[in-house]
Design a protein around this motif. Structure first.
Motif, mmCIF file in Angstrom:
data_model
loop_
_atom_site.group_PDB
_atom_site.id
_atom_site.type_symbol
_atom_site.label_atom_id
_atom_site.label_comp_id
_atom_site.label_asym_id
_atom_site.label_seq_id
_atom_site.Cartn_x
_atom_site.Cartn_y
_atom_site.Cartn_z
ATOM 1 N N ASP A 1 -71.501 -95.403 1.724
ATOM 2 C CA ASP A 1 -71.253 -94.989 0.343
ATOM 3 C C ASP A 1 -72.401 -94.087 -0.107
ATOM 4 O O ASP A 1 -73.275 -94.497 -0.866
ATOM 5 N N PRO A 2 -72.422 -92.829 0.363
ATOM 6 C CA PRO A 2 -73.552 -91.940 0.088
ATOM 7 C C PRO A 2 -73.541 -91.448 -1.354
ATOM 8 O O PRO A 2 -72.522 -91.509 -2.043
ATOM 9 N N PRO A 3 -74.675 -90.958 -1.841
ATOM 10 C CA PRO A 3 -74.695 -90.305 -3.160
ATOM 11 C C PRO A 3 -73.861 -89.032 -3.119
ATOM 12 O O PRO A 3 -73.544 -88.512 -2.049
ATOM 13 N N ARG A 4 -73.544 -88.504 -4.308
ATOM 14 C CA ARG A 4 -72.666 -87.351 -4.385
ATOM 15 C C ARG A 4 -73.361 -86.181 -5.074
ATOM 16 O O ARG A 4 -74.282 -86.374 -5.871
ATOM 17 N N VAL A 5 -72.896 -84.984 -4.738
ATOM 18 C CA VAL A 5 -73.430 -83.789 -5.366
ATOM 19 C C VAL A 5 -72.946 -83.740 -6.811
ATOM 20 O O VAL A 5 -72.078 -84.509 -7.237
ATOM 21 N N ARG A 6 -73.490 -82.827 -7.572
ATOM 22 C CA ARG A 6 -73.158 -82.745 -8.990
ATOM 23 C C ARG A 6 -71.698 -82.325 -9.182
ATOM 24 O O ARG A 6 -71.126 -81.630 -8.346
ATOM 25 N N PRO A 7 -71.086 -82.726 -10.299
ATOM 26 C CA PRO A 7 -69.705 -82.305 -10.586
ATOM 27 C C PRO A 7 -69.632 -80.805 -10.851
ATOM 28 O O PRO A 7 -70.646 -80.134 -11.058
ATOM 29 N N PHE A 8 -68.416 -80.306 -10.877
ATOM 30 C CA PHE A 8 -68.185 -78.886 -11.147
ATOM 31 C C PHE A 8 -67.153 -78.750 -12.258
ATOM 32 O O PHE A 8 -66.191 -79.517 -12.336
ATOM 33 N N TYR A 9 -67.373 -77.790 -13.131
ATOM 34 C CA TYR A 9 -66.375 -77.466 -14.135
ATOM 35 C C TYR A 9 -66.368 -75.965 -14.353
ATOM 36 O O TYR A 9 -67.351 -75.269 -14.094
ATOM 37 N N ARG A 10 -65.248 -75.466 -14.831
ATOM 38 C CA ARG A 10 -65.145 -74.057 -15.160
ATOM 39 C C ARG A 10 -64.134 -73.879 -16.293
ATOM 40 O O ARG A 10 -63.281 -74.755 -16.538
ATOM 41 N N LEU A 11 -64.205 -72.739 -16.943
ATOM 42 C CA LEU A 11 -63.307 -72.402 -18.035
ATOM 43 C C LEU A 11 -62.643 -71.073 -17.714
ATOM 44 O O LEU A 11 -63.320 -70.107 -17.362
ATOM 45 N N ASP A 12 -61.318 -71.031 -17.813
ATOM 46 C CA ASP A 12 -60.540 -69.816 -17.568
ATOM 47 C C ASP A 12 -59.941 -69.319 -18.882
ATOM 48 O O ASP A 12 -59.499 -70.120 -19.717
ATOM 49 N N LEU A 13 -59.896 -67.991 -19.053
ATOM 50 C CA LEU A 13 -59.377 -67.385 -20.281
ATOM 51 C C LEU A 13 -58.338 -66.327 -19.940
ATOM 52 O O LEU A 13 -58.418 -65.667 -18.895
ATOM 53 N N ARG A 14 -57.380 -66.133 -20.852
ATOM 54 C CA ARG A 14 -56.364 -65.101 -20.643
ATOM 55 C C ARG A 14 -55.847 -64.609 -21.993
ATOM 56 O O ARG A 14 -55.556 -65.401 -22.891
ATOM 57 N N VAL A 15 -55.719 -63.281 -22.116
ATOM 58 C CA VAL A 15 -55.138 -62.647 -23.300
ATOM 59 C C VAL A 15 -54.206 -61.546 -22.813
ATOM 60 O O VAL A 15 -54.550 -60.787 -21.895
ATOM 61 N N SER A 16 -53.011 -61.448 -23.415
ATOM 62 C CA SER A 16 -52.057 -60.424 -22.994
ATOM 63 C C SER A 16 -51.316 -59.874 -24.207
ATOM 64 O O SER A 16 -51.174 -60.535 -25.235
ATOM 65 N N ARG A 17 -50.865 -58.643 -24.060
ATOM 66 C CA ARG A 17 -50.057 -57.986 -25.088
ATOM 67 C C ARG A 17 -48.903 -57.278 -24.399
ATOM 68 O O ARG A 17 -49.103 -56.531 -23.433
ATOM 69 N N ARG A 18 -47.685 -57.532 -24.868
ATOM 70 C CA ARG A 18 -46.495 -56.935 -24.262
ATOM 71 C C ARG A 18 -45.792 -56.053 -25.290
ATOM 72 O O ARG A 18 -45.619 -56.430 -26.448
ATOM 73 N N VAL B 1 -43.936 -53.091 -21.017
ATOM 74 C CA VAL B 1 -45.268 -52.762 -20.512
ATOM 75 C C VAL B 1 -46.225 -53.794 -21.085
ATOM 76 O O VAL B 1 -46.189 -54.095 -22.290
ATOM 77 N N SER B 2 -47.080 -54.355 -20.233
ATOM 78 C CA SER B 2 -48.024 -55.385 -20.663
ATOM 79 C C SER B 2 -49.439 -55.010 -20.255
ATOM 80 O O SER B 2 -49.659 -54.450 -19.172
ATOM 81 N N LEU B 3 -50.386 -55.338 -21.102
ATOM 82 C CA LEU B 3 -51.804 -55.231 -20.799
ATOM 83 C C LEU B 3 -52.360 -56.647 -20.746
ATOM 84 O O LEU B 3 -52.199 -57.423 -21.701
ATOM 85 N N VAL B 4 -53.003 -57.005 -19.633
ATOM 86 C CA VAL B 4 -53.427 -58.386 -19.400
ATOM 87 C C VAL B 4 -54.906 -58.422 -19.039
ATOM 88 O O VAL B 4 -55.358 -57.685 -18.152
ATOM 89 N N LEU B 5 -55.654 -59.273 -19.722
ATOM 90 C CA LEU B 5 -57.037 -59.573 -19.370
ATOM 91 C C LEU B 5 -57.101 -61.038 -18.979
ATOM 92 O O LEU B 5 -56.816 -61.925 -19.781
ATOM 93 N N ASP B 6 -57.445 -61.291 -17.722
ATOM 94 C CA ASP B 6 -57.493 -62.653 -17.183
ATOM 95 C C ASP B 6 -58.854 -62.863 -16.546
ATOM 96 O O ASP B 6 -59.328 -62.011 -15.781
ATOM 97 N N MET B 7 -59.498 -63.987 -16.845
ATOM 98 C CA MET B 7 -60.826 -64.236 -16.300
ATOM 99 C C MET B 7 -60.914 -65.665 -15.791
ATOM 100 O O MET B 7 -60.797 -66.626 -16.558
ATOM 101 N N GLN B 8 -61.088 -65.802 -14.513
ATOM 102 C CA GLN B 8 -61.293 -67.105 -13.898
ATOM 103 C C GLN B 8 -62.784 -67.396 -13.835
ATOM 104 O O GLN B 8 -63.582 -66.556 -13.419
ATOM 105 N N ASN B 9 -63.169 -68.591 -14.258
ATOM 106 C CA ASN B 9 -64.575 -69.018 -14.309
ATOM 107 C C ASN B 9 -65.372 -68.165 -15.293
ATOM 108 O O ASN B 9 -66.373 -67.535 -14.947
ATOM 109 N N ALA B 10 -64.919 -68.157 -16.540
ATOM 110 C CA ALA B 10 -65.610 -67.408 -17.582
ATOM 111 C C ALA B 10 -66.979 -67.991 -17.888
ATOM 112 O O ALA B 10 -67.840 -67.310 -18.461
#
Length: 672
Positions: free
Chosen positions: A602-619, A628-637
């Motif tokens: 039962d070894p110790p564990r590395v630190r947890p991980f979290y991230r936030l993703d954002l998305r905005v679009s206009r059609r 026609v759509s313009l999309v801004l998408d960001m993974q791990n903002a």
């Protein structure tokens, strides 16, 4: 050469480009057994917007029948932050799914390694579902009507897999011309299809990463590129027959150069391509039965990673049929399939004996191991399957099934007999209970690359016992669906070089060792409309994945994460504007390098991980059906860094960080 081998193996271990040989094709139940209609859409389309393209559903189920499935419409997927508009990536928000690293779409599913997970498009296996790194899927979204994630047990027609399966069902043939395309900083792609006359439809599509040349010019030590193509011709034959020819393929390249390397030699991390040509004939009978006969030709190639070159020529055939009986009270299904593979492998020259690390040590040992593991050869696999969807009442079904496969490789043979059974039982109007149990088998696995599959049947087949007990609840009056499952999946003779241990130890034992893998836990998910313009999605997995060695020692898997959670909010802001946010969290894996000589239960564990993703679009609406759509998408903002490995020395383990892997994407999408 040694550096290329080491880094190539590192890429194979880190990204786990997974595929497995199997054939599948969705078959809906007869009309008499059709499930209740799905609830009304959970997000509203504003009036100014044009009608959305053909919906895509992502379905998580243990049986072919759609009753009890959890679905995401295509518009919900495309507006989900972090998915980057790719329907295949939406499976990662489902419980029980954990990526090997954040941003990389290669997963552990209920403890099963990527090498035991198969991907399919329209009944044809796909060796690489995603392009290099965080690239898009090799099958564009307009070609897909539904994606089904089979956690296990899965339908009897899916075989030669001991983990999980992801099926993409082809979009229906259109009655009028339509097209869709997207331009991003990295690539451009699109699809156009439509009818020619009354009986024939055609489709042409593809992607090309023109941005690879730009990034390669900006970043001196990186060279990459990718592309794909799709084509389909279908013609009705008589009143109930249809002939279809489907062709698709893809290529990927990624290489680096070491700073200060006077030779300028590139370390190739991935150089591969695959091609598929599938001919099929479908026939519907007056009685409601269906028949499909198909022949598939394939070619997989990999270069400079593991071997100088590896080529896999394929020919496969399948025959399947279904027939309703008992006045629609049961649907019988069955089929046979055959796959023949010819592997031509050209191995690298032995390491230069003047280099100490190559002459003696793990790299030299790996050179010899690769020669033994991946010889030129012929492999065959033939299978037969049958199942029956039996309607017990208007709220209860049961589906028993059986699959038998026979394998031949390098003079070795193996037989797999895999029974399975799944039930769905309604309790009142809004609750359904879903118990399931099954056996699944496959050949020895590897952190797979195209055309590199272990030869022979060294150590026997992997055999998995898959079981789950789930419940699905639809709340009222608010449109919210909640589902939960208790699962356990035990795999005997498991081959898992990624999950067996951490660190840089690349000895042959890491690839040849077998263990018993055990994964069990609780999965919970919910989705619904908090308001007419606000959709939410949430999932949580509490699980444990262990490995038991031949000596009997049980330790957590190197990729075991106790907690995995996703929460997403999707907003319809009106006037064509949409926005969303998604939070991803998973706890750390064991901070232990099994090859270091000190194994802790039962070894110790590395630190947890979290991230936030954002998305905005206009059609914007163009004409009657265009957009026609313009999309801004960001993974791990949040620019979060992830611990992806540990290195241990003298009992002290140090974490190794990855990233931040942040994927900003600005794209223009259009269609008609």
């Amino acid at each position: 050469m040694c550096r290329a081998l080491r880094r190539g193996l590192g890429l194979a271990l880190a990204t786990s480009l997974a595929a497995a040989p199997a054939l599948a094709q969705d078959e809906p139940p007869p009309a008499e057994t059709a499930p209740p209609e799905e609830p009304a859409p959970l997000s509203a389309e504003p009036a100014p917007e044009p009608p959305p393209p053909q919906p895509i559903e992502v379905t998580v189920e243990g049986d072919r029948a759609p009753a009890g499935s959890v679905s995401l419409k295509r518009r919900d997927i495309r507006e989900m932050p972090g998915v980057l508009g790719d329907p295949y990536r939406a499976i990662e928000v489902q419980p029980g799914v954990t990526p090997t690293a954040s941003g990389l779409p290669y997963y552990y599913i209920r403890g099963a390694p990527p090498g035991n997970i198969g991907f399919f498009y329209d009944g044809v296996r796909v060796p690489l579902l995603f392009h290099v790194g965080a690239g898009p899927s090799v099958i564009p979204a307009p070609l897909v009507s539904r994606v089904t994630l089979h956690m296990g047990p899965y339908p009897a027609d899916i075989g030669r897999l001991a983990g999980a399966a992801v099926e993409a069902e082809a979009a229906p043939f259109p009655n009028e011309w339509k097209g869709e395309g997207a331009l991003r900083f990295v690539d451009v792609g699109g699809v156009i299809e439509g009818p020619i006359g009354d009986k024939t439809t055609v489709l042409v599509g593809g992607h090309y990463a023109f941005g690879g040349h730009i990034l390669s010019a900006l970043i001196d030590n990186v060279d990459f590129g990718y592309g794909d193509y799709q084509a389909r011709v279908s013609r009705r034959v008589g009143e109930r027959g249809r002939f279809t020819a489907l062709a698709f393929g893809a290529w990927d390249y990624l290489a680096t150069t070491t700073t200060g390397d006077a030779s300028g030699e590139k370390d190739v991390l991935l150089d591969a391509d695959f091609h598929r040509l599938d001919f099929r004939y479908d026939h519907e009978f007056d009685s409601g039965g269906k028949l499909r006969a198909a022949v598939m030709l394939g070619l997989d190639r990999s270069r400079k990673v593991g071997a100088e070159s590896a080529t896999n020529w394929k020919i496969g055939a399948r025959l399947r049929g279904s027939k309703p009986i008992g006045g629609g009270k049961a649907l019988l299904r069955g089929g046979i399939d055959l796959m023949v593979d010819r592997y031509d492998i050209v191995h690298k020259e032995p390491c230069d004996i003047s280099l100490e690390e190559c002459a003696s040590g793990p790299l030299g040992e790996l050179d010899e191991a690769f020669r033994a593991l991946f010889p030129s050869r012929w492999d065959t696999a033939v299978g037969a399957w049958a199942d029956a969807l039996v309607v017990l009442s208007d709220r209860a079904t049961i589906t028993p099934g059986l699959r038998v496969d026979h394998y031949t490789s390098m003079g070795n043979t193996a037989l797999a007999i895999d029974p399975k059974i799944t039930g769905r039982f309604g309790v009142g109007e809004r609750v359904r209970i879903v118990p399931s149990f099954g056996v699944a088998s496959q050949l020895p696995g590897f952190a797979p690359l195209p055309a590199l599959q272990i030869g022979g049947i060294t150590g026997g087949l992997q055999r998995s016992l898959q079981s789950s007990f789930g419940a699905e609840v639809k709340l009222s009056p608010i449109p919210v669906e909640i589902s939960g499952s208790l699962f356990r999946q035990v795999t005997f003779n498991l081959t898992d070089p990624i999950g067996s241990e951490r660190g840089t130890n690349l000895g042959t034992a890491r690839f040849l060792s077998r263990s018993t893998g055990d994964a069990y836990g609780l999965e919970v998910s919910a989705r619904g409309a908090l308001r007419k313009d606000l959709l939410f999605l949430a999932s949580y997995t509490l699980s444990r994945s262990t490995r038991t060695s031949k000596s009997g020692l049980t330790t957590p898997s190197a990729v075991d994460r106790t907690h995995v959670a996703h929460v997403a909010l999707l907003y319809d802001l009106g006037k064509g504007w949409k926005a969303g946010v998604r939070h991803v969290f998973y706890s750390g894996f064991p901070a232990q390098e099994a090859g270091s000589g000190t194994v802790i239960e039962d070894p110790p564990r590395v630190r947890p991980f979290y991230r936030l993703d954002l998305r905005v679009s206009r059609r914007w609406k163009v004409g009657e059906t265009g957009f026609v759509s313009l999309v801004l998408d960001m993974q791990n903002a949040t620019l979060s860094k992830e611990v992806f490995d540990v290195t241990c020395a003298r009992g002290i383990c140090q974490p190794r960080l990855l990233g931040p892997i942040t994927i900003p994407q600005l794209s223009v999408e259009a269609g008609f």
